[in-house]
Design a protein around this motif. Structure first.
Motif, PDB file in Angstrom:
ATOM      1  N   ARG A  24      -4.571  -7.999  14.040  1.00  0.00           N
ATOM      2  CA  ARG A  24      -4.102  -8.833  13.046  1.00  0.00           C
ATOM      3  C   ARG A  24      -4.446  -8.254  11.776  1.00  0.00           C
ATOM      4  NH1 ARG A  24      -6.131 -14.242  12.116  1.00  0.00           N
ATOM      5  NH2 ARG A  24      -5.827 -13.361   9.996  1.00  0.00           N
ATOM      6  N   THR A  25      -4.235  -6.793  11.491  1.00  0.00           N
ATOM      7  CA  THR A  25      -4.476  -6.424  10.241  1.00  0.00           C
ATOM      8  C   THR A  25      -3.163  -5.601   9.858  1.00  0.00           C
ATOM      9  OG1 THR A  25      -6.771  -6.260  10.588  1.00  0.00           O
ATOM     10  CG2 THR A  25      -5.732  -4.960   8.857  1.00  0.00           C
ATOM     11  N   ILE A  26      -2.862  -5.382   8.565  1.00  0.00           N
ATOM     12  CA  ILE A  26      -1.528  -4.693   8.324  1.00  0.00           C
ATOM     13  C   ILE A  26      -2.290  -3.913   6.963  1.00  0.00           C
ATOM     14  CG2 ILE A  26      -0.673  -6.331   6.550  1.00  0.00           C
ATOM     15  CD1 ILE A  26       2.168  -5.485   7.384  1.00  0.00           C
ATOM     16  N   ALA A  27      -2.051  -2.534   6.785  1.00  0.00           N
ATOM     17  CA  ALA A  27      -2.554  -1.746   5.827  1.00  0.00           C
ATOM     18  C   ALA A  27      -1.548  -1.411   4.892  1.00  0.00           C
ATOM     19  CB  ALA A  27      -3.241  -0.528   6.358  1.00  0.00           C
ATOM     20  N   PHE A  28      -1.930  -1.272   3.484  1.00  0.00           N
ATOM     21  CA  PHE A  28      -1.030  -0.932   2.330  1.00  0.00           C
ATOM     22  C   PHE A  28      -1.828   0.207   1.952  1.00  0.00           C
ATOM     23  CE2 PHE A  28       1.228  -5.180   1.679  1.00  0.00           C
ATOM     24  CZ  PHE A  28       1.708  -5.227   2.919  1.00  0.00           C
ATOM     25  N   ILE A  29      -1.112   1.399   1.699  1.00  0.00           N
ATOM     26  CA  ILE A  29      -2.038   2.790   1.386  1.00  0.00           C
ATOM     27  C   ILE A  29      -1.223   3.535   0.454  1.00  0.00           C
ATOM     28  CG2 ILE A  29      -3.168   4.678   2.108  1.00  0.00           C
ATOM     29  CD1 ILE A  29      -2.670   3.416   5.123  1.00  0.00           C
ATOM     30  N   CYS A  30      -1.727   3.896  -0.716  1.00  0.00           N
ATOM     31  CA  CYS A  30      -0.997   4.662  -1.874  1.00  0.00           C
ATOM     32  C   CYS A  30      -2.123   5.368  -2.536  1.00  0.00           C
ATOM     33  CB  CYS A  30      -0.655   3.586  -2.757  1.00  0.00           C
ATOM     34  SG  CYS A  30       0.497   4.409  -3.910  1.00  0.00           S
ATOM     35  N   GLY A  31      -1.725   6.824  -2.454  1.00  0.00           N
ATOM     36  CA  GLY A  31      -2.697   7.745  -3.149  1.00  0.00           C
ATOM     37  C   GLY A  31      -2.028   9.121  -2.996  1.00  0.00           C
ATOM     38  N   PRO A  32      -2.944  10.107  -3.280  1.00  0.00           N
ATOM     39  CA  PRO A  32      -2.347  11.546  -2.649  1.00  0.00           C
ATOM     40  C   PRO A  32      -2.245  11.676  -1.460  1.00  0.00           C
ATOM     41  CG  PRO A  32      -4.629  11.471  -4.270  1.00  0.00           C
ATOM     42  CD  PRO A  32      -4.136  10.094  -3.691  1.00  0.00           C
ATOM     43  N   GLU A  33      -1.103  12.577  -1.008  1.00  0.00           N
ATOM     44  CA  GLU A  33      -0.877  12.389   0.398  1.00  0.00           C
ATOM     45  C   GLU A  33      -1.979  12.743   1.340  1.00  0.00           C
ATOM     46  OE1 GLU A  33       2.931  14.063   2.168  1.00  0.00           O
ATOM     47  OE2 GLU A  33       3.626  12.949   0.486  1.00  0.00           O
ATOM     48  N   ILE A  34      -2.708  13.578   0.891  1.00  0.00           N
ATOM     49  CA  ILE A  34      -3.790  14.064   2.090  1.00  0.00           C
ATOM     50  C   ILE A  34      -4.582  13.000   2.185  1.00  0.00           C
ATOM     51  CG2 ILE A  34      -4.978  14.965   0.116  1.00  0.00           C
ATOM     52  CD1 ILE A  34      -5.065  16.926   3.256  1.00  0.00           C
ATOM     53  N   MET A  35      -4.902  12.167   1.051  1.00  0.00           N
ATOM     54  CA  MET A  35      -5.930  11.092   1.357  1.00  0.00           C
ATOM     55  C   MET A  35      -5.186  10.142   2.295  1.00  0.00           C
ATOM     56  SD  MET A  35      -6.451   7.915  -1.132  1.00  0.00           S
ATOM     57  CE  MET A  35      -5.402   6.416  -0.020  1.00  0.00           C
TER      58      MET A  35
END
Ligand SMILES: Cc1cc2nc3c(=O)[nH]c(=O)nc-3n(C[C@H](O)[C@H](O)[C@H](O)COP(=O)(O)OP(=O)(O)OC[C@H]3O[C@@H](n4cnc5c(N)ncnc54)[C@H](O)[C@@H]3O)c2cc1C
Length: 269
Positions: free
Chosen positions: A195-206
């Motif tokens: 039931r989780t959705i993740a939004f991720i933004c940062g350096p590509e390696i991270m």
């Protein structure tokens, strides 16, 4: 209408956000509608343009950009003051799937200036928290001087679980949060993968290591969303600068599901 014609925006306010980073509040005198995660091409005649995410979209038609000075265009803009005018085209691109996140738990993970495009999502959650399940935000920065929106975390923490990490603290005796990588903090969040959705933004390696970590917590590639940074010129899928394997980052993204972009030949995801 000529989609490539820049419009003028007036700077209503400038705020020093972190080392080398400022937030500009801009108004145009006409309604400006955009989705969280979209970007504008910001620039000045004779200098150039740079894609910059919206860090706030206000109901009165004004909007904000949080800009780190790193080169030609962004350095030129860093001395702009209240009352000055700059040029923009947009909004462009496909933003975060906020509608899809309704009724779900949301996990946002940001590194450095990557927190800027997530801020409009945070605003929606603060305003309409009843639409979503548990919301957590993990933010990382090189040190506390590079952490954006420090003065807003207290307000956010009333509705969102906020976890902060710095690679190294400038004043470790004063820093009450984690020292180490953002990936270390994944274990602090109770992730219910179905039931989780993740939004991720940062350096590509991270983003790569975060996505792998979340998959080890049982999340699927299609419930992980990343915002990609690529050099771009036109912003409207005409010039091909940001095109990779049939995807235009400016038009099909910058937000993609991890499933769509894992293994892009030019990337590290
Ligand atoms: C969709 C999108 C949204 C963005 N949102 C923001 C934001 O909200 N705030 C912000 O501060 N920055 C953001 N960026 C990054 C920003 O666009 C770049 O920092 C900017 O283009 C640099 O332009 P410049 O003319 O100042 O620097 P340049 O003189 O072009 O370059 C300075 C240095 O940065 C490198 N560089 C420039 N652009 C990129 C890139 N896209 N990817 C990797 N390296 C690059 C160059 O190789 C060089 O080393 C975003 C980028 C994209 C694609």
């Amino acid at each position: 209408m000529n989609q490539l014609k820049p419009l003028i925006a007036r700077i209503e306010d400038v705020k020093i956000e972190a080392e080398g980073v400022k937030t500009y509040t801009l108004s145009t005198g006409f309604p400006f509608l955009a989705e969280p995660g979209q970007f504008n091409m910001i620039g000045y005649p004779g200098v150039g343009e740079a894609p910059i995410s919206l860090s706030a979209i206000m109901q009165d038609g004004s909007f904000k950009h949080t800009i780190k000075s790193v080169g030609r265009v962004t350095d030129f803009l860093k001395d702009f003051k209240k009352g000055d005018e700059l040029f923009f085209r947009g909004p462009y691109g496909r933003g975060w799937p906020v509608k899809k996140a309704e009724k779900k738990d949301i996990l946002m993970i940001a590194g450095g200036v990557g927190l800027a495009p997530l801020r409009p999502v945070i605003q929606i959650i603060l305003d309409r928290g009843e639409l979503f399940g548990d919301v957590s935000l993990i933010c990382g920065a090189r040190n506390e001087k590079n952490m954006l929106f420090m003065d807003e975390f207290k307000e956010w923490s009333a509705k969102i679980s906020v976890y902060l990490a710095v690679d190294e603290a400038v004043r470790p005796e004063k820093w009450q949060h984690h020292i180490g990588l953002v990936t270390d903090l994944l274990d602090r969040v109770r992730i219910k993968p179905e039931r989780t959705i993740a939004f991720i933004c940062g350096p590509e390696i991270m983003m790569r290591f975060i996505c792998r970590g979340l998959m080890m917590h049982g999340m699927s590639q299609s419930s992980l969303y990343v915002s990609l940074e690529r050099r771009m010129k036109c912003g409207i899928a005409q010039c091909g600068h940001c095109q990779h394997s049939g995807l235009f980052v400016c038009k099909d993204g910058p937000v993609f599901s991890y499933k769509e972009v894992r293994g892009l030949p030019d990337g590290v995801l």
